[in-house]
Design an enzyme around this catalytic site. Structure first.
Site, PDB file in Angstrom:
ATOM      1  N   GLY A  91       9.233  16.757  -4.552  1.00 24.10           N
ATOM      2  CA  GLY A  91       9.183  15.587  -3.692  1.00 24.10           C
ATOM      3  C   GLY A  91      10.318  14.638  -3.952  1.00 24.10           C
TER       4      GLY A  91
ATOM      5  CB  VAL B 289      -0.953   0.005   1.219  1.00 23.20           C
ATOM      6  CG1 VAL B 289      -1.742   1.312   1.262  1.00 23.20           C
ATOM      7  CG2 VAL B 289      -1.899  -1.194   1.154  1.00 23.20           C
TER       8      VAL B 289
ATOM      9  CD  GLU C 221     -13.748   4.921   2.433  1.00 19.73           C
ATOM     10  OE1 GLU C 221     -14.032   3.764   2.774  1.00 19.73           O
ATOM     11  OE2 GLU C 221     -14.539   5.873   2.491  1.00 19.73           O
TER      12      GLU C 221
ATOM     13  CG  ASP D 133      -8.708  -8.307   7.544  1.00 20.43           C
ATOM     14  OD1 ASP D 133      -7.984  -7.318   7.731  1.00 20.43           O
ATOM     15  OD2 ASP D 133      -9.435  -8.444   6.546  1.00 20.43           O
TER      16      ASP D 133
ATOM     17  CB  VAL E 140     -13.653  -0.212   6.091  1.00 19.96           C
ATOM     18  CG1 VAL E 140     -14.862  -1.132   5.932  1.00 19.96           C
ATOM     19  CG2 VAL E 140     -13.431   0.125   7.552  1.00 19.96           C
TER      20      VAL E 140
ATOM     21  N   GLY F   1      -0.856 -16.798  -3.603  1.00 19.48           N
ATOM     22  CA  GLY F   1      -0.576 -15.539  -2.918  1.00 19.48           C
ATOM     23  C   GLY F   1      -1.825 -14.859  -2.388  1.00 19.48           C
TER      24      GLY F   1
ATOM     25  N   GLY G 284     -10.787  -1.939   1.331  1.00 19.29           N
ATOM     26  CA  GLY G 284      -9.878  -1.532   0.262  1.00 19.29           C
ATOM     27  C   GLY G 284     -10.408  -0.376  -0.565  1.00 19.29           C
TER      28      GLY G 284
ATOM     29  CE  LYS H 172     -10.416  -5.261   6.003  1.00 17.25           C
ATOM     30  NZ  LYS H 172     -10.265  -6.359   5.043  1.00 17.25           N
TER      31      LYS H 172
END
Lengths: 196, 328
Positions: free
Chosen positions: B47, B11, B136, B207, B139, B193, B141, B211
């Protein structure tokens, strides 16, 4: 009409499609109709069409080919989901189409609920489990299917169809929940009221 | 907005890569052992080089030659907290967020820990700050669950339920479709995976429960006139059952009856529950594979269903960057 299905069937013999009083809910619930069909090609399809056309969601069809009704026809049990209002329309449409509806809906039990149990069902005395559910005021066991592919030693599964009195589905589920906890069985509850 | 991205997993890396497409600059990136901070030579808005950061992480396992503390101290507008979820005190994510708030900066979380386990503490830190928090990405994705609840207003939402864990859903879908047992399908999911080597977090329902706890906090605090009266939820308040023991025969019996089993999470302002539930096979909630779905029950707007990808780097980063946009 000799039919093993009737033996475990707690429904009252009610040939009328009248709904249980005061329960005109917009929430779909499960309904069972027993039909008798002439043993000719296309008859089953013709009988199912009015159900689909009038907003019923077909769940299962039990085509009892081995059995004959007293009139020499084949009994078929059809489960479907529909709101009470649509259910009445479906029964009317079936009769309009000339399908003989032997039994539709119930007087005594207005709500049906299907649930699954898994775990050591046989070691924990399945018949005791069922009779204790049966003993609960709110519900009656309408149908049981058991799957024990690994024999009696390993975990097995059962699907139960309960018929509950109007508004008492939650009480019936609570009773099963308590029993499952006591016997260390796992209960897979339906997601009631949201089955859209 | 100038972003400091803390955490360089799937992420965090996707946030670094996609930030410029959303009109933002990444001025600092940190993982657990290293950091890179823009040196300011290119002007205030210059940046870090996203490609260089991602390449260093892939090749050398570090994001730069700096210390992680440098990234936390950098001159950013929004801190993106994308470190792995931890339970209990939710550290170090919780401190990363509160440090940003103490500096009157915003924080956007992809890390569920602080929002699920210490929501009250976070609220108090926000109350003392000019900064805000958004979460956001914690919960579902890419699914806009939290912002949809906020748009409808939590006081008009009676319940939120759904399939919130792609791994568990993949396993149940495959078990039902192929008639295979749990262990077999889990091994397949690990090969693909889809499941981790230790799948406990997903298959035990933890998990999904986190959420739902987050959603319960949003509903509870959002509906209360005075936050002091709101009930705070943490993982311990959730009733959680996983899918680990569900035998193949259970799914077969469900299928015979036109139904199937899904790991369903439900949150209201009063309860949180996650459990395998029986749902119609072709019903709205019976999404397939790794798909997620969020179903929002409202007082005046009926029922809303939003399905989509509940995990993945770019998907979750999109939710993070959407939050950043809402803070502008």
């Amino acid at each position: 009409m000799s039919d093993a299905h009737d033996g475990v069937d707690g429904r009252a013999d009610d040939d009328d499609a009248s709904p249980d009083g005061g329960h005109a809910s917009a929430t779909p619930s499960t309904h069972t109709v027993r039909l008798e069909l002439v043993d000719e090609p296309g008859q089953l399809l013709a009988a199912l069409q009015p159900i689909a056309d009038n907003g019923g969601n077909l769940l299962s069809i039990y085509h009892e080919r081995g059995n004959k009704t007293p009139r020499g026809r084949i009994p078929v049990e059809v489960d479907f989901e529909a709101t009470q209002e649509r259910f009445e329309g479906i029964v009317e449409a079936l009769r309009t189409e000339g399908v003989n509806v032997m039994q539709a809906g119930t007087e005594r039990y207005a709500e049906e609920v299907t649930l699954l149990l898994f775990g050591h069902l046989i070691d924990t005395d399945l018949s005791d489990t069922l009779s204790r559910i049966e003993a609960c005021e709110s519900a009656s066991v309408a149908d049981v299917s058991l799957a024990a592919p690994q024999g009696t030693e390993e975990a097995s599964s059962a699907r139960l169809r309960l018929e509950a009195r109007a508004g008492e589905t939650e009480a019936a589920l609570a009773a099963v929940r308590e029993l499952a906890e006591e016997k260390e069985l796992r209960l897979v509850e339906p997601l009631t009221g949201v089955e859209a | 907005m100038r972003l400091a991205v803390i955490g360089a997993g799937a992420v965090g890396r996707s946030v670094v890569e996609l930030a410029s497409e959303h009109g933002h600059e990444v001025v600092a990136v940190a993982d657990s052992s290293s950091a890179t901070v823009a040196d300011g030579t290119g002007g205030r808005d210059a940046g870090v080089d996203p490609d260089a950061v991602v390449a260093r992480k892939a090749e050398r396992g570090i994001v730069g030659d700096g210390d992680p503390a440098d990234a936390l101290a950098a001159d950013y507008d929004v801190l993106v907290e994308a470190t792995p979820t931890t339970l209990g005190d939710a550290e170090p994510g919780f401190s990363h967020v509160t440090r940003a708030l103490e500096r009157d900066r915003h924080a956007v979380l992809a890390n569920k820990g602080p929002v699920a386990e210490r929501f009250g503490d976070l609220r108090r830190a926000v109350a003392d700050s000019a900064g805000e928090i958004r979460f956001e990405a914690t919960v579902g994705g890419a699914i806009p669950a939290v912002s949809t609840v906020e748009d409808i207003e939590p006081g008009h939402v009676t319940a939120v339920r759904g399939v919130l864990n792609g791994t568990a859903n993949f396993i149940l879908t495959r078990m039902a479709a192929e008639g295979l047992d749990y262990d077999h399908v889990l091994a397949e999911a690990q090969d693909l995976g889809v499941a981790e080597a230790d799948p406990s977090f997903d298959v035990d329902g933890t998990d999904a429960a986190l959420k739902c706890v987050i959603l319960a906090n949003v509903l509870s605090f959002g509906a209360a006139d005075d936050p002091a009266d709101a009930r705070e939820f943490a993982l311990d308040d959730a009733e959680v059952e996983g899918i680990r023991d569900v035998p193949g025969s259970t799914l077969r019996l469900a299928a015979e009856d036109g139904r199937t089993v899904r790991l369903i999470g439900e949150a209201t302002g009063e309860t949180v529950r996650v459990a395998p539930r029986l749902v119609p096979e072709n019903g709205t909630l019976a999404v397939s594979g790794t798909q997620n779905i969020v179903q929002i029950e409202t007082t005046h707007a009926g029922r809303l269903n939003i399905s989509g990808r509940g995990a993945g780097g770019p998907e979750t980063a999109s939710a993070v960057l959407g939050d950043v946009g809402r803070l502008e």
